[in-house]
Design a protein around this motif. Structure first.
Motif, PDB file in Angstrom:
ATOM      1  N   THR A   1       0.800  -1.218   0.000  1.00 45.72           N
ATOM      2  CA  THR A   1       0.000   0.000   0.000  1.00 45.72           C
ATOM      3  C   THR A   1       0.837   1.275   0.000  1.00 45.72           C
ATOM      4  O   THR A   1       0.277   2.364  -0.114  1.00 45.72           O
ATOM      5  CB  THR A   1      -0.901   0.023   1.249  1.00 45.72           C
ATOM      6  OG1 THR A   1      -0.072  -0.011   2.433  1.00 45.72           O
ATOM      7  CG2 THR A   1      -1.852  -1.168   1.272  1.00 45.72           C
ATOM      8  N   ASN A   2       2.144   1.158   0.131  1.00 44.55           N
ATOM      9  CA  ASN A   2       3.000   2.327   0.282  1.00 44.55           C
ATOM     10  C   ASN A   2       3.915   2.485  -0.922  1.00 44.55           C
ATOM     11  O   ASN A   2       4.707   1.589  -1.233  1.00 44.55           O
ATOM     12  CB  ASN A   2       3.827   2.190   1.566  1.00 44.55           C
ATOM     13  CG  ASN A   2       4.691   3.394   1.839  1.00 44.55           C
ATOM     14  OD1 ASN A   2       5.854   3.426   1.479  1.00 44.55           O
ATOM     15  ND2 ASN A   2       4.109   4.406   2.473  1.00 44.55           N
ATOM     16  N   PHE A   3       3.813   3.621  -1.594  1.00 46.37           N
ATOM     17  CA  PHE A   3       4.625   3.867  -2.786  1.00 46.37           C
ATOM     18  C   PHE A   3       6.115   3.969  -2.481  1.00 46.37           C
ATOM     19  O   PHE A   3       6.937   3.367  -3.189  1.00 46.37           O
ATOM     20  CB  PHE A   3       4.145   5.128  -3.507  1.00 46.37           C
ATOM     21  CG  PHE A   3       2.905   4.942  -4.324  1.00 46.37           C
ATOM     22  CD1 PHE A   3       2.962   4.390  -5.595  1.00 46.37           C
ATOM     23  CD2 PHE A   3       1.664   5.310  -3.822  1.00 46.37           C
ATOM     24  CE1 PHE A   3       1.813   4.215  -6.361  1.00 46.37           C
ATOM     25  CE2 PHE A   3       0.513   5.136  -4.572  1.00 46.37           C
ATOM     26  CZ  PHE A   3       0.585   4.581  -5.836  1.00 46.37           C
ATOM     27  N   PRO A   4       6.542   4.742  -1.479  1.00 39.36           N
ATOM     28  CA  PRO A   4       7.990   4.900  -1.257  1.00 39.36           C
ATOM     29  C   PRO A   4       8.733   3.595  -1.034  1.00 39.36           C
ATOM     30  O   PRO A   4       9.810   3.384  -1.605  1.00 39.36           O
ATOM     31  CB  PRO A   4       8.060   5.811  -0.018  1.00 39.36           C
ATOM     32  CG  PRO A   4       6.801   6.606  -0.075  1.00 39.36           C
ATOM     33  CD  PRO A   4       5.774   5.658  -0.613  1.00 39.36           C
TER      34      PRO A   4
ATOM     35  N   GLY B   1      14.911   4.753   6.928  1.00 43.01           N
ATOM     36  CA  GLY B   1      14.186   6.011   7.040  1.00 43.01           C
ATOM     37  C   GLY B   1      12.748   5.888   6.573  1.00 43.01           C
ATOM     38  O   GLY B   1      11.813   6.357   7.238  1.00 43.01           O
ATOM     39  N   ILE B   2      12.548   5.255   5.421  1.00 40.54           N
ATOM     40  CA  ILE B   2      11.189   5.068   4.899  1.00 40.54           C
ATOM     41  C   ILE B   2      10.361   4.207   5.842  1.00 40.54           C
ATOM     42  O   ILE B   2       9.193   4.490   6.118  1.00 40.54           O
ATOM     43  CB  ILE B   2      11.242   4.439   3.489  1.00 40.54           C
ATOM     44  CG1 ILE B   2      11.833   5.439   2.492  1.00 40.54           C
ATOM     45  CG2 ILE B   2       9.855   4.004   3.028  1.00 40.54           C
ATOM     46  CD1 ILE B   2      12.099   4.844   1.125  1.00 40.54           C
ATOM     47  N   TRP B   3      10.978   3.133   6.349  1.00 42.99           N
ATOM     48  CA  TRP B   3      10.251   2.213   7.229  1.00 42.99           C
ATOM     49  C   TRP B   3       9.839   2.884   8.534  1.00 42.99           C
ATOM     50  O   TRP B   3       8.787   2.588   9.088  1.00 42.99           O
ATOM     51  CB  TRP B   3      11.129   0.991   7.514  1.00 42.99           C
ATOM     52  CG  TRP B   3      10.379  -0.153   8.128  1.00 42.99           C
ATOM     53  CD1 TRP B   3       9.453  -0.951   7.532  1.00 42.99           C
ATOM     54  CD2 TRP B   3      10.494  -0.622   9.483  1.00 42.99           C
ATOM     55  NE1 TRP B   3       8.984  -1.896   8.416  1.00 42.99           N
ATOM     56  CE2 TRP B   3       9.614  -1.714   9.619  1.00 42.99           C
ATOM     57  CE3 TRP B   3      11.270  -0.225  10.571  1.00 42.99           C
ATOM     58  CZ2 TRP B   3       9.478  -2.413  10.816  1.00 42.99           C
ATOM     59  CZ3 TRP B   3      11.130  -0.933  11.765  1.00 42.99           C
ATOM     60  CH2 TRP B   3      10.250  -2.011  11.879  1.00 42.99           C
ATOM     61  N   LEU B   4      10.667   3.825   9.025  1.00 40.88           N
ATOM     62  CA  LEU B   4      10.355   4.509  10.280  1.00 40.88           C
ATOM     63  C   LEU B   4       9.355   5.647  10.086  1.00 40.88           C
ATOM     64  O   LEU B   4       8.529   5.917  10.971  1.00 40.88           O
ATOM     65  CB  LEU B   4      11.644   5.060  10.907  1.00 40.88           C
ATOM     66  CG  LEU B   4      12.647   4.028  11.426  1.00 40.88           C
ATOM     67  CD1 LEU B   4      13.915   4.712  11.913  1.00 40.88           C
ATOM     68  CD2 LEU B   4      12.035   3.175  12.548  1.00 40.88           C
TER      69      LEU B   4
END
Length: 243
Positions: A46-49, A112-115
């Motif tokens: 569900t997450n683009f980044p 960073g993206i995961w956090l």
């Protein structure tokens, strides 16, 4: 050799290492903005980044590490005149610095993206580590083979640059392997980078099996190119560099 590589590649200009992080981050941001306008969700999750990061990061790591390795003999030609400096020293120094830099970039961006975002992923560290190990192996194999070809056949450098331009599109950065219709899916299978991206995404997305991934195929391709490149370099590197 490694210290020289670090200073000349990333320390020659202010923000050299910072740009190594900003470049893929900007690419991921741009892809997220563009595709989120036309789609409600990426091809996976569900997450683009995080979806584009798991595609772009291994691709950029491969292109950067293999490219630096391929140019190692041309880059270090003056140093190779010294008897104690071998072609392996030049190759391994470039490969090591490029790979370590890209691994650091991958760690910073993915963490960073995961956090920051609610990615709804569950990272499996052994699978992720295996994916990056195979990226490094393929980069070394392709880089060593091209180190020979770039030196022996100068025209090959330009030909390789042209031939590999579509890789960004056909490696699965924007989509999943399973979404490609036949018969193109069977052709895409022979691209080892698509296996690496699929394996990395398997390490982030629970329930995504990526059954098409063949670790023996990636290992065989990497090892075959590495051995072939080393054999040619061992026999001909002095002749090529002297010429």
């Amino acid at each position: 050799m490694s210290l020289r590589e670090m200073s000349t590649t990333y320390g020659a200009s202010p923000g050299g290492y910072l740009w190594a992080v900003l470049e893929p981050a900007a690419g991921i941001t741009l892809l997220t903005m563009v595709f989120s306008l036309g789609f409600q969700a990426p091809s996976l999750g569900t997450n683009f980044p995080i979806f584009y990061a798991t595609g772009m990061i291994p691709f950029l790591m491969f292109t950067e590490a293999s490219g630096k390795t391929a140019l190692s003999l041309l880059f270090s030609r003056p140093l190779l005149a010294y008897p104690r400096v071998t072609f392996l020293d030049a190759i391994l120094a470039r490969f090591f610095v490029a790979t370590m830099t890209q691994l650091l970039v991958a760690y910073l961006l993915l963490t960073g993206i995961w956090l920051v975002f609610d990615t709804r992923t569950l990272p499996q560290l052994p699978v992720i580590a295996l994916a990056f190990l195979l990226v490094a192996c393929l980069s070394l194999g392709v880089g060593v083979m091209n180190a020979f070809l770039f030196t022996a056949v100068p025209l090959w450098q330009r030909a390789w640059s042209i031939a590999t331009r579509p890789l960004f599109i056909i490696s699965g950065v924007f989509f999943t392997f399973e979404s490609v219709p036949q018969p193109y899916r069977d052709l895409l299978w022979f691209n080892p980078i698509s296996h690496l991206i699929g394996l990395l995404r398997r390490g982030f997305y629970p329930g995504y099996d990526a059954n098409f991934v063949s670790i023996p195929y990636v290992c065989g391709t990497s090892l075959g190119l590495l051995v072939l490149g080393l054999v040619f370099l061992r026999r001909h590197h002095r002749t090529m560099l002297d010429g």
